[in-house]
Design an enzyme around this catalytic site. Sequence first.
Site, PDB file in Angstrom:
ATOM      1  N   GLN A  71       0.890  -1.262  -0.017  1.00 49.40           N
ATOM      2  CA  GLN A  71      -0.096   0.102  -0.039  1.00 49.40           C
ATOM      3  C   GLN A  71       0.904   1.262   0.005  1.00 49.40           C
ATOM      4  OE1 GLN A  71      -3.195   0.765  -0.625  1.00 49.40           O
ATOM      5  NE2 GLN A  71      -3.638  -1.622  -0.739  1.00 49.40           N
ATOM      6  N   SER A  72       1.871   1.196  -0.746  1.00 44.29           N
ATOM      7  CA  SER A  72       2.923   2.315  -0.659  1.00 44.29           C
ATOM      8  C   SER A  72       2.255   3.449  -1.312  1.00 44.29           C
ATOM      9  CB  SER A  72       4.130   1.900  -1.257  1.00 44.29           C
ATOM     10  OG  SER A  72       4.865   3.283  -1.490  1.00 44.29           O
ATOM     11  N   ASN A  73       2.086   4.591  -0.611  1.00 48.96           N
ATOM     12  CA  ASN A  73       1.679   6.028  -1.231  1.00 48.96           C
ATOM     13  C   ASN A  73       2.879   6.509  -2.281  1.00 48.96           C
ATOM     14  OD1 ASN A  73      -0.788   6.265   0.168  1.00 48.96           O
ATOM     15  ND2 ASN A  73       0.366   6.253   1.893  1.00 48.96           N
TER      16      ASN A  73
END
Length: 321
Positions: A71-73
């Site tokens: 879920q890396s922004n």
Amino acid sequence: MQSKLNFAHLPTPVEALPRLSARLKGPQIFIKRDDQTGLALGGNKIRKLEFLLADAQAHGARTLITAGAVQSNHCRQTAAAAARTGFACILVLTGERPPNPTGNNFLDLFLGAEIVWAGGSDREQVLDQTFDTVLKTGGKPYLIPYGGSNAIGALGYVFAMQELLDQDPSLDWIVFPSSSGGTHAGLALGGRMFGYHGGILGISIDNLASELSQKVAMLAEETANCLGEDHRFSAQDILVNDDYLGAGYGVMGEPEIEALSMFARSEGMLLDPVYTGRAAAGLIDLIRNGFFTADQKILFWHTGGTPALFADQYLSRLLKP
Ligand SMILES: Cc1ncc(COP(=O)(O)O)c(C=O)c1O
């Protein structure tokens, strides 16, 4: 001086949150909307990527490569910036491909990034191998460090501090989530360069304060060198609070859930479950325990991340019956 591209919507607004302030019976709270930096649902990496992609162009690169969590922004914003400026993009992500990509991971794919799953292997090793393969096949790779946090990326937050001081020079504290340290280093250096005299407090997301403050101090010095400025930083100059690490990176606990729902229901303001939710939980606690007082002006720097709200593991826990 490093050049930069221009794809962010700047300046981001500063808004008062009077209903939240009243609810907490505490200081005046303001928010800086870096969740609105303008590209593919925004976030703090967009400011860093304006400098990093200019550097990639200057090196004649064609493929951006970076790494992160599922879920890396940072990865989602890198994919968007690559699409916007005509680079190919490869993301090396931790673990296995989820059966149904959601949140940021859905957006990575939708934005056209190629994803390499590290699976059971060491992610850094997979990143090195991916870089070598692209190099050998003529793809002209450019490696963006984890979180975009090197001296070039941190420049984005040096100038963000200048932007903020033009909007409001009278803040007592700036509070924000700190993880790979680039945001923090940029703000610390920007504070020095542009004459901010209040406190700059990073709420640690996943590191011990002793380690993060040391890392940020080093990065702030390197960033100063990059600008040809001579500013020295020691760990004591960098304020980090690590009281809110909870059960670890990406684990949303009751404090984060309370903070997310308080911001949403008092102000219509969406935070994210991993970074701003944890930092806001810290802010709320520091108001309740009297660290911040009613006569102060506090700015909460919203660093983005809201697409993670729509990741399966968080979505299902946020709406209680
Ligand atoms: C929403 C959000 N806030 C804060 C951070 C932390 O910023 P930095 O890595 O510059 O410390 C990140 C990093 O990934 C992020 O995605």
